[in-house]
Design a protein around this motif. Structure first.
Motif, PDB file in Angstrom:
ATOM      1  N   ASP A   1       0.830  -1.210   0.000  1.00  0.00           N
ATOM      2  CA  ASP A   1       0.000   0.000   0.000  1.00  0.00           C
ATOM      3  C   ASP A   1       0.862   1.258   0.000  1.00  0.00           C
ATOM      4  O   ASP A   1       0.496   2.260  -0.614  1.00  0.00           O
ATOM      5  N   ALA A   2       1.999   1.215   0.688  1.00  0.00           N
ATOM      6  CA  ALA A   2       2.881   2.384   0.713  1.00  0.00           C
ATOM      7  C   ALA A   2       3.332   2.745  -0.697  1.00  0.00           C
ATOM      8  O   ALA A   2       3.490   3.926  -1.023  1.00  0.00           O
ATOM      9  N   VAL A   3       3.520   1.749  -1.534  1.00  0.00           N
ATOM     10  CA  VAL A   3       3.926   2.000  -2.921  1.00  0.00           C
ATOM     11  C   VAL A   3       2.738   2.492  -3.747  1.00  0.00           C
ATOM     12  O   VAL A   3       2.821   3.516  -4.424  1.00  0.00           O
ATOM     13  N   THR A   4       1.627   1.763  -3.704  1.00  0.00           N
ATOM     14  CA  THR A   4       0.495   2.110  -4.565  1.00  0.00           C
ATOM     15  C   THR A   4      -0.141   3.436  -4.164  1.00  0.00           C
ATOM     16  O   THR A   4      -0.321   4.321  -4.998  1.00  0.00           O
ATOM     17  N   PHE A   5      -0.473   3.569  -2.879  1.00  0.00           N
ATOM     18  CA  PHE A   5      -1.096   4.819  -2.432  1.00  0.00           C
ATOM     19  C   PHE A   5      -0.103   5.973  -2.491  1.00  0.00           C
ATOM     20  O   PHE A   5      -0.468   7.107  -2.811  1.00  0.00           O
ATOM     21  N   GLY A   6       1.166   5.676  -2.180  1.00  0.00           N
ATOM     22  CA  GLY A   6       2.192   6.710  -2.295  1.00  0.00           C
ATOM     23  C   GLY A   6       2.343   7.201  -3.724  1.00  0.00           C
ATOM     24  O   GLY A   6       2.507   8.403  -3.973  1.00  0.00           O
ATOM     25  N   ALA A   7       2.277   6.264  -4.678  1.00  0.00           N
ATOM     26  CA  ALA A   7       2.396   6.654  -6.088  1.00  0.00           C
ATOM     27  C   ALA A   7       1.198   7.470  -6.539  1.00  0.00           C
ATOM     28  O   ALA A   7       1.348   8.425  -7.317  1.00  0.00           O
ATOM     29  N   VAL A   8       0.011   7.141  -6.061  1.00  0.00           N
ATOM     30  CA  VAL A   8      -1.177   7.934  -6.416  1.00  0.00           C
ATOM     31  C   VAL A   8      -1.028   9.350  -5.877  1.00  0.00           C
ATOM     32  O   VAL A   8      -1.209  10.339  -6.605  1.00  0.00           O
ATOM     33  N   ALA A   9      -0.692   9.461  -4.585  1.00  0.00           N
ATOM     34  CA  ALA A   9      -0.549  10.785  -3.970  1.00  0.00           C
ATOM     35  C   ALA A   9       0.551  11.596  -4.646  1.00  0.00           C
ATOM     36  O   ALA A   9       0.363  12.778  -4.965  1.00  0.00           O
ATOM     37  N   CYS A  10       1.696  10.965  -4.891  1.00  0.00           N
ATOM     38  CA  CYS A  10       2.805  11.669  -5.558  1.00  0.00           C
ATOM     39  C   CYS A  10       2.427  12.078  -6.977  1.00  0.00           C
ATOM     40  O   CYS A  10       2.831  13.143  -7.450  1.00  0.00           O
ATOM     41  N   GLY A  11       1.648  11.231  -7.659  1.00  0.00           N
ATOM     42  CA  GLY A  11       1.223  11.559  -9.020  1.00  0.00           C
ATOM     43  C   GLY A  11       0.330  12.781  -9.065  1.00  0.00           C
ATOM     44  O   GLY A  11       0.455  13.638  -9.956  1.00  0.00           O
ATOM     45  N   ILE A  12      -0.566  12.887  -8.108  1.00  0.00           N
ATOM     46  CA  ILE A  12      -1.453  14.058  -8.046  1.00  0.00           C
ATOM     47  C   ILE A  12      -0.647  15.310  -7.713  1.00  0.00           C
ATOM     48  O   ILE A  12      -0.828  16.361  -8.335  1.00  0.00           O
TER      49      ILE A  12
ATOM     50  N   GLY B   1      -5.198  -8.892  -8.853  1.00  0.00           N
ATOM     51  CA  GLY B   1      -5.298  -8.609  -7.435  1.00  0.00           C
ATOM     52  C   GLY B   1      -5.669  -7.152  -7.209  1.00  0.00           C
ATOM     53  O   GLY B   1      -5.602  -6.321  -8.122  1.00  0.00           O
ATOM     54  N   PHE B   2      -6.044  -6.840  -5.975  1.00  0.00           N
ATOM     55  CA  PHE B   2      -6.424  -5.467  -5.663  1.00  0.00           C
ATOM     56  C   PHE B   2      -5.215  -4.535  -5.747  1.00  0.00           C
ATOM     57  O   PHE B   2      -5.362  -3.354  -6.025  1.00  0.00           O
ATOM     58  N   GLY B   3      -4.019  -5.070  -5.526  1.00  0.00           N
ATOM     59  CA  GLY B   3      -2.820  -4.250  -5.680  1.00  0.00           C
ATOM     60  C   GLY B   3      -2.669  -3.742  -7.109  1.00  0.00           C
ATOM     61  O   GLY B   3      -2.252  -2.606  -7.332  1.00  0.00           O
ATOM     62  N   ASP B   4      -3.029  -4.579  -8.083  1.00  0.00           N
ATOM     63  CA  ASP B   4      -2.975  -4.156  -9.487  1.00  0.00           C
ATOM     64  C   ASP B   4      -3.960  -3.017  -9.747  1.00  0.00           C
ATOM     65  O   ASP B   4      -3.670  -2.094 -10.510  1.00  0.00           O
ATOM     66  N   VAL B   5      -5.121  -3.075  -9.107  1.00  0.00           N
ATOM     67  CA  VAL B   5      -6.121  -2.015  -9.259  1.00  0.00           C
ATOM     68  C   VAL B   5      -5.598  -0.708  -8.658  1.00  0.00           C
ATOM     69  O   VAL B   5      -5.723   0.362  -9.264  1.00  0.00           O
ATOM     70  N   LYS B   6      -4.983  -0.798  -7.483  1.00  0.00           N
ATOM     71  CA  LYS B   6      -4.413   0.404  -6.856  1.00  0.00           C
ATOM     72  C   LYS B   6      -3.257   0.948  -7.689  1.00  0.00           C
ATOM     73  O   LYS B   6      -3.095   2.168  -7.811  1.00  0.00           O
TER      74      LYS B   6
ATOM     75  N   ALA C   1      -6.986   8.883 -12.115  1.00  0.00           N
ATOM     76  CA  ALA C   1      -6.624   7.807 -11.193  1.00  0.00           C
ATOM     77  C   ALA C   1      -7.851   6.974 -10.843  1.00  0.00           C
ATOM     78  O   ALA C   1      -7.820   5.742 -10.923  1.00  0.00           O
ATOM     79  N   LEU C   2      -8.925   7.638 -10.493  1.00  0.00           N
ATOM     80  CA  LEU C   2     -10.150   6.929 -10.128  1.00  0.00           C
ATOM     81  C   LEU C   2     -10.711   6.155 -11.318  1.00  0.00           C
ATOM     82  O   LEU C   2     -11.076   4.983 -11.193  1.00  0.00           O
ATOM     83  N   ALA C   3     -10.763   6.790 -12.474  1.00  0.00           N
ATOM     84  CA  ALA C   3     -11.322   6.140 -13.661  1.00  0.00           C
ATOM     85  C   ALA C   3     -10.491   4.929 -14.084  1.00  0.00           C
ATOM     86  O   ALA C   3     -11.043   3.873 -14.438  1.00  0.00           O
ATOM     87  N   THR C   4      -9.177   5.054 -14.032  1.00  0.00           N
ATOM     88  CA  THR C   4      -8.305   3.940 -14.418  1.00  0.00           C
ATOM     89  C   THR C   4      -8.455   2.773 -13.444  1.00  0.00           C
ATOM     90  O   THR C   4      -8.543   1.615 -13.861  1.00  0.00           O
TER      91      THR C   4
ATOM     92  N   VAL D   1      -1.158   4.776 -12.272  1.00  0.00           N
ATOM     93  CA  VAL D   1      -0.973   5.004 -13.720  1.00  0.00           C
ATOM     94  C   VAL D   1      -1.823   6.190 -14.160  1.00  0.00           C
ATOM     95  O   VAL D   1      -1.353   7.094 -14.856  1.00  0.00           O
ATOM     96  N   GLY D   2      -3.084   6.214 -13.740  1.00  0.00           N
ATOM     97  CA  GLY D   2      -3.970   7.322 -14.097  1.00  0.00           C
ATOM     98  C   GLY D   2      -3.520   8.646 -13.521  1.00  0.00           C
ATOM     99  O   GLY D   2      -3.657   9.691 -14.162  1.00  0.00           O
ATOM    100  N   ALA D   3      -2.968   8.628 -12.316  1.00  0.00           N
ATOM    101  CA  ALA D   3      -2.519   9.867 -11.689  1.00  0.00           C
ATOM    102  C   ALA D   3      -1.292  10.451 -12.386  1.00  0.00           C
ATOM    103  O   ALA D   3      -1.160  11.670 -12.506  1.00  0.00           O
ATOM    104  N   TRP D   4      -0.401   9.590 -12.849  1.00  0.00           N
ATOM    105  CA  TRP D   4       0.861  10.064 -13.418  1.00  0.00           C
ATOM    106  C   TRP D   4       0.813  10.369 -14.905  1.00  0.00           C
ATOM    107  O   TRP D   4       1.588  11.194 -15.391  1.00  0.00           O
ATOM    108  N   LEU D   5      -0.043   9.681 -15.643  1.00  0.00           N
ATOM    109  CA  LEU D   5       0.021   9.787 -17.107  1.00  0.00           C
ATOM    110  C   LEU D   5      -1.172  10.537 -17.687  1.00  0.00           C
ATOM    111  O   LEU D   5      -2.288  10.415 -17.182  1.00  0.00           O
ATOM    112  N   PRO D   6      -0.941  11.249 -18.788  1.00  0.00           N
ATOM    113  CA  PRO D   6      -2.075  11.830 -19.499  1.00  0.00           C
ATOM    114  C   PRO D   6      -2.928  10.712 -20.103  1.00  0.00           C
ATOM    115  O   PRO D   6      -2.460   9.595 -20.318  1.00  0.00           O
ATOM    116  N   LEU D   7      -4.174  11.031 -20.349  1.00  0.00           N
ATOM    117  CA  LEU D   7      -5.139  10.029 -20.803  1.00  0.00           C
ATOM    118  C   LEU D   7      -4.636   9.229 -22.000  1.00  0.00           C
ATOM    119  O   LEU D   7      -4.755   8.006 -22.032  1.00  0.00           O
TER     120      LEU D   7
END
Length: 188
Positions: free
Chosen positions: A60-71, A117-122, A93-96, A127-133
């Protein structure tokens, strides 16, 4: 296979060596804000790929950290409208994540076993947070192609590959995310 109680941290030699390479490439090739973002993302993705390869878990530290850092990175990299950039990163992020969760649910319903797995979803949220559509499909395509090549190489080595063989998809999606982000911020 993931074992209950397994410590979920990166392998020091892999993490340090890969981080040094990401830091060097980012600092030498990118302007300051993009280099900092690339280095942060690279560090998270190195740890995520290493841990997933060994345990089939994405921390979770990686996935949630990457989402937060991406935003945060979206806001930092858009000097003209940082609030809109951060909001759009959160929406992507949410849509992806929802799209990948729906895909995983459909696979599970069809095949009667979990495919993602749920980790892949997170991680998909990251991916959505860091990359353009327009870059999101490229990232998933690159990760999928790398996974298919790994499976083909395993077959060539004589490994038994069955429909139920587990594959740590995050091991392929983590570096794909960093590579697509890095390529997108390289000065042209």
């Amino acid at each position: 296979m993931a074992i209950a109680g397994t410590e979920v941290h990166g392998s020091p030699a892999i993490v340090v060596g890969a981080f040094a390479a990401v830091l060097l490439v980012s600092v030498l090739m990118l302007p300051w804000p993009a280099a900092a973002a690339s280095t942060a993302l690279g560090a998270l993705m190195i740890i995520g790929a290493d841990v997933d390869a060994r345990t089939f878990l994405l921390p979770d530290a990686v996935t949630f950290g990457a989402v937060a850092c991406g935003i945060l990175a979206a806001a930092a990299l858009d000097p003209f409208d940082p609030w809109v950039a951060a909001g759009m990163a959160a929406v992507r992020a949410l849509a992806t994540a929802l799209l990948l969760a729906a895909l995983g649910y459909a696979y599970a319903a069809l095949r009667q076993r979990e495919g993602l797995g749920f980790g892949d979803v997170k991680l998909a949220a990251a991916v959505g947070a860091w990359l353009p559509l327009e870059a999101i499909p490229l990232c998933f395509g690159l990760a999928t192609a790398a996974a298919l090549i790994a499976v083909a190489l395993a077959r060539l080595r004589g490994d038994a590959i069955a429909a139920t063989t587990r594959l740590p998809f995050g091991t392929f999606l983590c570096p794909a995310l960093w590579l697509v982000f890095y390529a997108g911020v390289l000065p042209g």
